[in-house]
Write a protein that holds these residues in place. Structure first.
Motif, PDB file in Angstrom:
ATOM      1  N   GLN A  53       0.818  -1.215   0.000  1.00 28.35           N
ATOM      2  CA  GLN A  53       0.000   0.000   0.000  1.00 28.35           C
ATOM      3  C   GLN A  53       0.851   1.262   0.000  1.00 28.35           C
ATOM      4  N   SER A 254     -10.260  -1.427 -13.980  1.00 31.50           N
ATOM      5  CA  SER A 254      -9.269  -1.309 -12.905  1.00 31.50           C
ATOM      6  C   SER A 254      -8.046  -0.534 -13.383  1.00 31.50           C
ATOM      7  N   PHE A 255      -7.831   0.654 -12.797  1.00 34.10           N
ATOM      8  CA  PHE A 255      -6.680   1.500 -13.067  1.00 34.10           C
ATOM      9  C   PHE A 255      -6.595   1.849 -14.555  1.00 34.10           C
ATOM     10  N   LEU A 262     -10.618   3.521 -10.839  1.00 35.42           N
ATOM     11  CA  LEU A 262     -10.925   2.170 -10.376  1.00 35.42           C
ATOM     12  C   LEU A 262     -12.408   2.093 -10.053  1.00 35.42           C
ATOM     13  N   GLY A 289      -4.268  -4.692 -13.296  1.00 32.02           N
ATOM     14  CA  GLY A 289      -4.951  -5.184 -12.107  1.00 32.02           C
ATOM     15  C   GLY A 289      -4.034  -5.603 -10.981  1.00 32.02           C
ATOM     16  N   HIS A 292      -2.066  -2.872  -7.782  1.00 32.37           N
ATOM     17  CA  HIS A 292      -2.898  -2.181  -6.796  1.00 32.37           C
ATOM     18  C   HIS A 292      -2.077  -1.800  -5.581  1.00 32.37           C
ATOM     19  N   ARG A 297      -6.163  -7.363  -4.306  1.00 31.48           N
ATOM     20  CA  ARG A 297      -6.375  -7.070  -5.720  1.00 31.48           C
ATOM     21  C   ARG A 297      -7.846  -6.785  -5.961  1.00 31.48           C
ATOM     22  N   PRO A 298      -8.175  -5.700  -6.648  1.00 33.56           N
ATOM     23  CA  PRO A 298      -9.589  -5.461  -6.947  1.00 33.56           C
ATOM     24  C   PRO A 298     -10.118  -6.518  -7.890  1.00 33.56           C
ATOM     25  N   ARG A 374       4.666  -2.885  -6.347  1.00 35.93           N
ATOM     26  CA  ARG A 374       3.585  -1.997  -5.921  1.00 35.93           C
ATOM     27  C   ARG A 374       4.093  -0.925  -4.957  1.00 35.93           C
ATOM     28  N   GLU A 402      -5.360   4.536  -7.335  1.00 33.07           N
ATOM     29  CA  GLU A 402      -5.060   3.579  -6.278  1.00 33.07           C
ATOM     30  C   GLU A 402      -4.220   2.429  -6.800  1.00 33.07           C
ATOM     31  N   GLY A 403      -3.608   2.616  -7.962  1.00 31.59           N
ATOM     32  CA  GLY A 403      -2.759   1.594  -8.545  1.00 31.59           C
ATOM     33  C   GLY A 403      -2.259   2.052  -9.902  1.00 31.59           C
TER      34      GLY A 403
END
Length: 477
Positions: A53, A254-255, A262, A289, A292, A297-298, A374, A402-403
């Motif tokens: 994060q 996603s991203f 996202l 993906g 993140h 993972r979303p 990440r 967010e990624g």
């Protein structure tokens, strides 16, 4: 929620509340294990999540420390970019000449690659991949090449299916078709479900290669309003499906490139349900993906697909093996059609590349690599946003994804992104001007910036120069 996730969340709360301040050292693994009554492996997993994060970072032989992160949009008085407002009609696509001009002018190795579509090579385990490639070549059985036509290497497809399962998505290996990168997967899917003249719904702005794919097949682009944080506007998409003969949707939930948006999980579920009601297939581009910054993972839109209408496309190019051109598609009800199209076009994906990636995955360590990747990208985003806040003209708006490794910068109205791109080239810097991300070349005052090159010595200075150039080009600055 698992025990290590609970532990990570409790530390994250302390960081967000200010109880743990930037630069402070976290308890050692042994200390945390003894104090919390949990195993050392649980502490390690929690620290790995926090590192992914970007909330903490490791110092060799010293331990874990709280990372100094810039609060959202700090220094940017106007906040995030505005949601797009495309026109409510489909458009013939003719962007390739502009895209070729922009990309062709930005190929010099000496340029600071703010306009690049790829992250820095220093972020990837290239030496280990090369050893895996060499090992695979020594063991290569000519029969493997025959068996790989045209679905791809069986062991790799099984490993891809396993990764889907690890993220709670039910995909059988027989549904997976390995391709020459994600772009081949996306193009094959597009060809499987459309005919020349059809209308395809896309985000606004959207990835220029998606527009080029539509242009090549003589398809109409229907751009849908998209929010820089939450993705495509579902109400606008529902309205479009009622009014236009949409044959397919090409989306990046996603991203998204270029916005970095996202879609929240519940909205992905709603998206899939909406398209199912209209029986419109979704070509899901999910190449970012794995990048993140949150603990988990979303889920892709594919996770909510009960009818086989979602064709989920991804690759290892952006997260593990740039240049190896190993992508895939989980094509749902269209798997046979996509497989046959591949057989009629490129026939197969290079076996050595597939075996190298498969061998890397089999050896283990992929998750550790992803955590480090990440973490690097999260820290680098903070670095980019801080520089943009310092140097770009007043009124600049910027996304905070967010990624991934892109931010979308909306400059003050009247600033010409193409002119900024050309001025930046004169200073040895590449940019991606907003005009290449729309069928009708809107977003003329926006640029996409790639922050995924932490080792580049000219990164900070390049952002300062671009900010000064943008200020000079801004009317009434």
């Amino acid at each position: 929620m698992k025990r290590y996730e609970r532990h990570a969340d409790s530390i994250a709360e302390l960081i967000h509340s200010g109880a743990l301040r930037p630069g402070e050292r976290l308890p050692s693994v042994r200390e945390a294990s003894r104090a919390r009554g949990i195993s050392p492996s649980t502490v390690f997993q929690a620290y790995y999540l926090l590192e992914a994060q970007g909330l903490i970072h490791a110092r060799p032989r010293s331990g874990y420390y709280v990372t100094a992160r810039m609060p959202p949009a700090a220094g940017l008085r106007s906040g995030e970019p505005n949601p797009s407002q495309p026109r409510n009609s489909s458009t013939e696509v003719a962007v390739s000449e502009l895209v070729f001009d922009v990309l062709g002018s930005a190929r010099e190795r000496s340029l600071v690659p703010l306009g690049s579509a790829f992250p820095g090579l220093e972020l990837f385990p290239l030496k280990r991949l090369a050893r895996c490639l060499s090992s695979g070549m020594r063991r290569l059985d000519p029969w493997d090449i025959v068996q790989s036509l045209s679905l791809g290497d069986a062991r790799l497809r099984q490993q891809i299916a396993l990764r889907y399962g690890l993220h709670g998505v039910a995909v059988h290996a027989d549904e997976v078709i390995v391709t020459n990168g994600a772009m081949e997967a996306l193009n094959l899917c597009l060809e499987a479900v459309t005919r020349p003249g059809d209308v395809v719904a896309v985000e606004s702005p959207t990835f220029y290669a998606a527009l080029q794919a539509l242009e090549r097949r003589n398809l109409q682009a229907l751009e849908i309003a998209t929010h820089p944080r939450d993705g495509i506007d579902l109400a606008a998409l529902a309205h479009a499906l009622e009014r236009h003969p949409v044959r397919a949707c090409w989306l990046m939930p996603s991203f998204q490139n270029p916005l970095g948006s996202l879609m929240p999980e519940n909205r992905k579920r709603e998206l899939v349900a909406l398209l199912a009601r209209h029986q419109v297939p979704l070509i899901e581009d999910d190449v970012y993906g794995e990048l993140h910054f949150a603990p988990r993972r979303p889920p892709p839109a594919k996770a909510f697909d009960a009818e086989g209408l979602v064709m989920h496309c991804s690759s290892f190019t952006k997260c593990l093996a740039p240049g190896y051109r190993v992508g895939w598609v989980a094509a749902g009800r269209f798997a046979i059609a996509v497989e046959r199209l591949k057989l009629m076009t490129t026939l197969a994906t290079a076996t050595p590349s597939q075996q190298a990636v498969s061998e890397y995955l089999a050896q283990g360590g992929y998750e550790r690599h992803l955590r480090q990747l990440r973490s690097s990208l999260a820290r680098q985003q903070d670095r980019a946003l801080a520089a943009i806040a310092r140097h770009f003209p007043a009124g600049t708006r910027v996304s905070r994804p967010e990624g991934g490794y892109f931010v979308w910068v909306e400059l003050p109205a009247g600033t010409n992104a193409l002119a900024l791109h050309r001025k930046a080239l004169e200073h040895g810097i590449s940019l991606a001007p907003g005009q290449i991300f729309s069928a009708d070349q809107r977003f003329a005052h926006c640029v996409r910036i790639n922050y995924g090159h932490p080792a580049h010595s000219g990164f900070d200075e390049a952002l300062r120069v671009v900010g000064e150039l943008a200020t000079r080009l801004t009317p009434d600055a």
